[in-house]
Design an enzyme around this catalytic site. Structure first.
Site, PDB file in Angstrom:
ATOM      1  N   ASP A  91     -12.520  60.884  29.602  1.00  0.00           N
ATOM      2  CA  ASP A  91     -12.121  59.968  30.677  1.00  0.00           C
ATOM      3  C   ASP A  91     -13.373  59.605  31.476  1.00  0.00           C
ATOM      4  O   ASP A  91     -13.901  60.443  32.214  1.00  0.00           O
ATOM      5  CB  ASP A  91     -11.095  60.623  31.605  1.00  0.00           C
ATOM      6  CG  ASP A  91      -9.712  60.758  30.988  1.00  0.00           C
ATOM      7  OD1 ASP A  91      -9.606  60.681  29.746  1.00  0.00           O
ATOM      8  OD2 ASP A  91      -8.743  60.958  31.738  1.00  0.00           O
ATOM      9  N   LYS A 153      -7.257  53.530  32.847  1.00  0.00           N
ATOM     10  CA  LYS A 153      -6.696  54.563  33.734  1.00  0.00           C
ATOM     11  C   LYS A 153      -6.872  54.135  35.181  1.00  0.00           C
ATOM     12  O   LYS A 153      -7.922  53.615  35.567  1.00  0.00           O
ATOM     13  CB  LYS A 153      -7.405  55.889  33.456  1.00  0.00           C
ATOM     14  CG  LYS A 153      -7.000  57.040  34.364  1.00  0.00           C
ATOM     15  CD  LYS A 153      -7.760  58.314  33.975  1.00  0.00           C
ATOM     16  CE  LYS A 153      -7.561  59.431  34.979  1.00  0.00           C
ATOM     17  NZ  LYS A 153      -8.338  60.649  34.631  1.00  0.00           N
ATOM     18  N   LYS A 182      -2.965  54.822  31.459  1.00  0.00           N
ATOM     19  CA  LYS A 182      -2.812  56.138  32.063  1.00  0.00           C
ATOM     20  C   LYS A 182      -2.724  55.981  33.577  1.00  0.00           C
ATOM     21  O   LYS A 182      -3.612  55.420  34.203  1.00  0.00           O
ATOM     22  CB  LYS A 182      -3.983  57.051  31.697  1.00  0.00           C
ATOM     23  CG  LYS A 182      -3.909  58.430  32.367  1.00  0.00           C
ATOM     24  CD  LYS A 182      -5.023  59.359  31.887  1.00  0.00           C
ATOM     25  CE  LYS A 182      -5.026  60.671  32.670  1.00  0.00           C
ATOM     26  NZ  LYS A 182      -6.090  61.602  32.195  1.00  0.00           N
TER      27      LYS A 182
END
Length: 221
Positions: A91, A153, A182
């Site tokens: 991430d 995300k 996400k």
């Protein structure tokens, strides 16, 4: 939606500065027990955690976290190091200053560089929605798609806001077909988690859902 179905989408997360190995080991145990998608932990614990969970659980870590303003070369090194230590998913945090300066080519190049470093492993791109205008969010949906990342995300959970239903709804309208979403930061109830999934989110970055499953106080990330 059944609790076990929600848990399948959770990246069970512990990213606090003072996180100890005992705490990391506990979330690994909980993730395996409750069947989450992954554990999301600091890079310094990746090797130890992967040796601990082996193939029972995917290990995710963060790059350029939480501010995103490391150079691309540093982020690339962090990514390769994390993968060498056993990380299954990455991430990364984008450079928010580049967004404000409209350095979209730099953002595109950086995401592509980290995706190349990831190879077949999953790359999620954290854009920190609470710091962006709607126009900037839409532009980043396009850049993340063009760069070939696997996920967009919402948040680090370390800025002034976390995931919102509006942002996931916006993402759903503007990301490409191959990009998943996400939601992360501030997901505090099963009802909220379920609604994020209904809106199209594929992953939820949170520590609270497992705590709720354990009948504990849903505090934290």
């Amino acid at each position: 939606m059944e609790l076990r179905d929600i848990l399948k989408h959770v990246d069970h997360t512990l990213l606090t500065q003072a996180a100890t190995w005992e705490e990391i080991r506990q979330i690994c145990d909980d993730a395996i027990q409750y069947g989450t998608a992954s554990v999301c932990i600091p890079p310094s614990y990746v090797k130890q955690a992967k040796e601990y969970v082996k193939d029972q659980m995917a290990v995710c870590t963060v790059i350029g976290f939480p501010n995103g303003y490391s150079t691309t070369a540093v982020k690339e090194f962090e990514t390769k190091d994390a993968i060498a230590n056993g990380a299954d998913e990455i991430d990364m945090v984008i450079n928010i200053g580049w967004v404000k300066d409209q350095k979209y080519d730099c953002l595109l190049k950086e995401i592509r560089t980290l995706k190349a470093a990831c190879g077949e492993r999953i790359l999620k791109v954290i854009i920190e929605t609470c710091l962006l205008t709607e126009e900037e969010k839409v532009r980043l949906c396009q850049i993340v798609t063009e760069a070939g990342a696997d996920y967009i995300k919402t948040s680090t959970g370390f800025s002034k806001g976390g995931a919102t239903f509006a942002d996931i709804g916006l993402f759903a309208k503007h990301i490409g077909n191959d990009v998943k979403m996400k939601a992360a930061g501030g997901i505090s109830s099963l009802e909220d988690a379920e609604h994020f999934l209904e809106l199209g989110a594929d992953r939820l970055g949170t520590s609270r859902i497992v705590k709720l499953a354990k009948n504990e106080s849903a505090s934290g990330y």
